[in-house]
Design an enzyme around this catalytic site. Structure first.
Site, PDB file in Angstrom:
ATOM      1  CD  GLU A 176      -2.765   1.371   2.403  1.00 47.44           C
ATOM      2  OE1 GLU A 176      -3.662   2.227   2.374  1.00 47.44           O
ATOM      3  OE2 GLU A 176      -2.555   0.645   3.384  1.00 47.44           O
ATOM      4  CE  LYS A 213      -6.552   0.030   1.676  1.00 50.79           C
ATOM      5  NZ  LYS A 213      -7.035  -0.356   3.021  1.00 50.79           N
TER       6      LYS A 213
END
Length: 295
Positions: A176, A213
């Protein structure tokens, strides 16, 4: 790695619920839920209250595998139980929802327009505990605020170094590198980020896959090459500060990307609501995020 969970994450319909607020973000999550800081006097009481909130969400009939593929937990939540089972085990065995664990220890100070992850000296031990408690994968967050090529390269390099450590333990990493939605050069940052992610994905062994993500991009479908990349199991989007309605609209325009919303999921949920009202609001939230994740 649990093969049924992997197959569900790769091809299932639905989204990932992010229930992983931790440390400094826990008081904010509780305040959004209607619990003031005056209602607890220490960290243990705070984490007990947030676990009660998460338990209420997880046990709600609205929190169903018909709509939700996975849920990301904070370490403290992983170590606590719901109805006598560790939270990760409860999610999979009782709800059919794949459990993930947030593993980062927060963000380092901003430098060159980015925030790297703080060091994680105890990571191996944490990953072993995650395996023991039925966790399928992990999530770790960095933040990009400026389009500094070398700094973004450093962010992605750090993410992949840790991802390889996670893969070695048989867990699925969610990488992420969040691009701040308020960044003045957000689109340029996304361009650099996409290039760096593509380079690092090409270094993975043949059958290895990771999850990504990412912030919802400035240009619709900008990450389509990552969505179809042979080394990417799934691309999920964070709401990043957008209200749920706006986040859903943006998500629906990015085909193949599913939600991994936190604040946008829990929007409007309040501690003193009746179970009927709470479940009704959560159902509405879950169904709209699910619908936006289907495109």
């Amino acid at each position: 790695m649990n093969q049924k969970q992997r197959e569900r994450m790769e091809s299932g319909k639905g989204f990932i619920a992010a229930l992983d607020q931790s440390g400094g973000s826990t008081p904010k999550a509780l305040l959004q839920y209607g619990v003031k800081e005056t209602e607890y006097s220490n960290e243990e009481e705070m984490y007990t209250l947030v676990h009660e909130m998460r338990t209420r969400i997880i046990k709600s009939p609205a929190f169903s595998s018909d709509y939700i593929l996975g849920a990301i937990l904070f370490e403290n939540t992983m170590d606590r139980k719901i109805d006598g089972k560790f939270t990760g085990e409860y999610l999979w065995e009782e709800k059919g929802i794949v459990p993930f664990l947030k593993i980062d220890k927060g963000l380092a100070e901003e430098k060159n327009g980015v925030q790297l992850m703080k060091p994680m000296p105890e990571l191996d031990r944490l990953l072993d505990r995650a395996n023991e408690k039925g966790i399928f994968g992990t999530k770790m967050r960095s933040v990009i605020k400026e389009a500094n090529k070398e700094a973004i390269k450093e962010v992605v390099t750090q993410q992949f170094e840790v991802a390889k450590q996670i893969l070695a333990k048989g867990l699925m990493p969610i990488i992420e590198p969040e691009v701040d939605i308020y960044s003045e050069d957000k689109q340029k940052s996304e361009e650099i980020l996409r290039d760096e992610l593509t380079k690092h994905l090409s270094t993975l062994d043949e059958n290895v896959k990771v999850m990504l993500k990412l912030s919802l991009p400035s240009e619709d479908n900008y990450y389509r090459e990552l969505v179809s990349h042979p080394h990417v199991l799934r691309v999920v989007a964070l709401s990043g500060g957008y209200e749920r309605e706006e986040a859903n609209e943006k998500l629906a325009r990015n085909h193949g990307v599913i939600a991994s919303f936190s604040r946008a999921l829990a929007e409007s949920l309040i501690a003193d609501q009746t179970d009927q009202d709470f479940n009704k609001l959560l159902t509405s939230s879950v169904e709209t995020i699910y619908k936006a994740s289907l495109t």
